[in-house]
Design a protein around this motif. Structure first.
Motif, short mmCIF file in Angstrom:
data_model
loop_
_atom_site.label_atom_id
_atom_site.label_comp_id
_atom_site.label_asym_id
_atom_site.label_seq_id
_atom_site.Cartn_x
_atom_site.Cartn_y
_atom_site.Cartn_z
N GLU A 166 0.83 -1.20 0.00
CA GLU A 166 0.00 0.00 0.00
C GLU A 166 0.87 1.25 0.00
O GLU A 166 0.59 2.23 -0.72
N VAL A 205 -2.02 5.84 3.76
CA VAL A 205 -1.73 4.44 4.10
C VAL A 205 -2.51 4.03 5.35
O VAL A 205 -3.14 2.96 5.38
N ASN A 208 -6.31 3.74 4.46
CA ASN A 208 -6.61 2.52 3.73
C ASN A 208 -6.46 1.29 4.61
O ASN A 208 -7.21 0.31 4.47
N THR A 209 -5.49 1.30 5.53
CA THR A 209 -5.33 0.18 6.45
C THR A 209 -6.53 0.05 7.38
O THR A 209 -7.00 -1.06 7.66
N SER A 212 -9.23 -1.62 5.53
CA SER A 212 -8.97 -3.05 5.39
C SER A 212 -9.26 -3.80 6.68
O SER A 212 -9.79 -4.92 6.66
#
Length: 273
Positions: A166, A205, A208-209, A212
């Motif tokens: 990522e 990052v 987006n983590t 997820s």
């Protein structure tokens, strides 16, 4: 040649090395062992240096750790980071002894601590490079560790390569949207631009983590993860395939013998009395 070195030291190479390290794809002596035996082997070699101040014993234990790393087939990325840290530590020892007026005893004390930490680091590399996330999680469950702890360790292993991937994607997207500056003296503008892009990439990052993680939690709950955690049958099903064999006992016995020989050699031939 320079193009080849740039390809080797790319983010893609780092990501692949992290995947190989996290998932124990290189094989080796310890990879074929039961994960509980690997943890027992690690505890034996990691605790041994803290029971002595003899430099002969510590040097011998460091050599045992180095041989273990070779037999475990540790990748070049981890070995390179360890080598850089060891060189910096030796430079720190020399600088500290010179700046603060230390004598030979000061240097020996710092070398002793470096050998102890180096042995523990080598044992950690050899052990945890040989354990993939599933093996480590199953070993923790078999030793009655909390289920959420075992899951957290396994999930952390799996997220590390995804984070690197990522991060690489975000940095590359920033590079495509911003013009490249003039190189300047020693390409300092390019270095400043890269540092700026790395700082800017952190927030996307982490965002987006987080997304997820939320998707993973929802998928786990859909499959009954909470019920499996509270039911003891889930633990027994997970660890039912584990079995300590003669091979595991032999590796631990050889390591224990090497540690005993190191202590015997230190008693016979001490480097400094």
């Amino acid at each position: 040649m320079s193009r080849q070195h740039r390809d080797v030291l790319s983010l893609e190479w780092v990501r692949l090395e992290l995947v190989r390290t996290a998932y124990a794809t290189r094989g080796g002596v310890l990879a074929a062992m039961d994960p509980r035996a690997v943890l027992a082997w690690y505890v034996l070699l990691a605790l041994a240096p803290w029971f002595t101040h003899n430099l002969t014993v510590l040097a011998a234990l460091f050599a045992v750790g180095a041989v273990s790393v070779l037999l475990a087939r540790v990748g070049p990325l981890v070995l390179g980071l360890f080598g850089i840290g060891l060189v910096l530590e030796l430079a720190y020892i020399a600088g500290a002894a010179w700046l603060f007026g230390g004598d030979t005893q000061t240097v020996l004390a710092l070398v002793e601590l470096t050998l102890k930490l180096g042995t523990v680091s080598l044992a950690s590399m050899a052990a945890f490079v040989s354990l993939d996330p599933e093996k480590l999680s199953d070993a923790l469950l078999a030793m009655r560790a909390p289920t959420m702890l075992a899951f957290g360790v396994s999930y952390g292993y799996r997220m590390l390569p995804l984070l690197v991937d990522e991060f690489s994607d975000v940095v590359e997207s920033y590079r495509l949207r911003t013009p490249a500056p003039a190189p300047g003296f020693l390409a300092w503008r390019s270095v400043v631009r890269l540092v700026r892009l790395v700082v800017l990439a952190f927030y996307p990052v982490f965002l987006n983590t987080a997304q997820s993680v939320r998707t993973t939690v929802e998928a786990l709950e859909t499959r009954g993860f909470t019920s499996a955690v509270t039911d003891g049958r889930g633990r027994r099903l997970r660890v039912g395939h584990l079995q300590v064999t003669g091979y595991d006992v032999a590796v631990i016995a050889v390591t224990a013998g090497a540690v005993a020989v190191a202590f015997w050699a230190g008693a016979q031939w001490p480097l400094f009395r």
